[in-house]
Design an enzyme around this catalytic site. Sequence first.
Site, PDB file in Angstrom:
ATOM      1  N   GLU A 169       0.823  -1.209   0.000  1.00  0.00           N
ATOM      2  CA  GLU A 169       0.000   0.000   0.000  1.00  0.00           C
ATOM      3  C   GLU A 169       0.858   1.259   0.000  1.00  0.00           C
ATOM      4  O   GLU A 169       0.584   2.214  -0.728  1.00  0.00           O
ATOM      5  CB  GLU A 169      -0.949   0.004   1.202  1.00  0.00           C
ATOM      6  CG  GLU A 169      -2.035  -1.041   1.140  1.00  0.00           C
ATOM      7  CD  GLU A 169      -3.047  -0.831   0.025  1.00  0.00           C
ATOM      8  OE1 GLU A 169      -3.236   0.322  -0.434  1.00  0.00           O
ATOM      9  OE2 GLU A 169      -3.655  -1.823  -0.399  1.00  0.00           O
ATOM     10  N   ARG A 194      -9.421   4.585  -7.604  1.00  0.00           N
ATOM     11  CA  ARG A 194      -8.735   4.169  -6.379  1.00  0.00           C
ATOM     12  C   ARG A 194      -9.752   4.061  -5.263  1.00  0.00           C
ATOM     13  O   ARG A 194     -10.698   4.833  -5.200  1.00  0.00           O
ATOM     14  CB  ARG A 194      -7.648   5.177  -5.989  1.00  0.00           C
ATOM     15  CG  ARG A 194      -6.636   5.515  -7.083  1.00  0.00           C
ATOM     16  CD  ARG A 194      -5.914   4.345  -7.672  1.00  0.00           C
ATOM     17  NE  ARG A 194      -5.217   3.571  -6.666  1.00  0.00           N
ATOM     18  CZ  ARG A 194      -4.631   2.413  -6.903  1.00  0.00           C
ATOM     19  NH1 ARG A 194      -4.675   1.880  -8.093  1.00  0.00           N
ATOM     20  NH2 ARG A 194      -4.017   1.773  -5.937  1.00  0.00           N
ATOM     21  N   ASN A 216       1.062   3.933  -3.045  1.00  0.00           N
ATOM     22  CA  ASN A 216       0.769   5.356  -2.825  1.00  0.00           C
ATOM     23  C   ASN A 216       1.873   6.242  -3.384  1.00  0.00           C
ATOM     24  O   ASN A 216       1.601   7.257  -4.024  1.00  0.00           O
ATOM     25  CB  ASN A 216       0.600   5.652  -1.326  1.00  0.00           C
ATOM     26  CG  ASN A 216      -0.818   5.457  -0.839  1.00  0.00           C
ATOM     27  OD1 ASN A 216      -1.685   4.991  -1.562  1.00  0.00           O
ATOM     28  ND2 ASN A 216      -1.035   5.792   0.422  1.00  0.00           N
TER      29      ASN A 216
END
Length: 142
Positions: free
Chosen positions: A47, A105, A51
């Site tokens: 994650e 997203r 990002n």
Amino acid sequence: MYDNMIKIEFQSKSQNEGFARVAVAAFVSQLDPTIEEITDVKTAVSEAVTNAIIHGYGGKEGIVKIEARIKDNELTITVSDEGVGIDDIELAMQPLYTSRPDLERSGMGFTVMETFMDSLEVTSEKGKGTSITMKKVFKSLS
């Protein structure tokens, strides 16, 4: 002082996300983690790296850095970029918030990191980048 540490730098390409997960998982293996603990770390790293690639650099080329440190039974991972930065960290950390709705997203990246790690700290400066520091205490060595 830390018992052990690693530093990794790689291009902000989505295909490098898998490498980052595996590299940190291999490093963490010295703590004799449970399958659940290793999965938690891999998910959080995934994650954070995603990002940096998607939100930090927005498809432009850049470098993502990972630093992982172990002290006793605690792992500290810092994932950083030198991308666009975050305007409002508090807003960005809200579940379902996304700065890239055009990419469909989910806006759950920070929530996932918080769920799988024991602590999460985000620092960012507009135009200079973002740094995510996550910690996890491994019960297998407690």
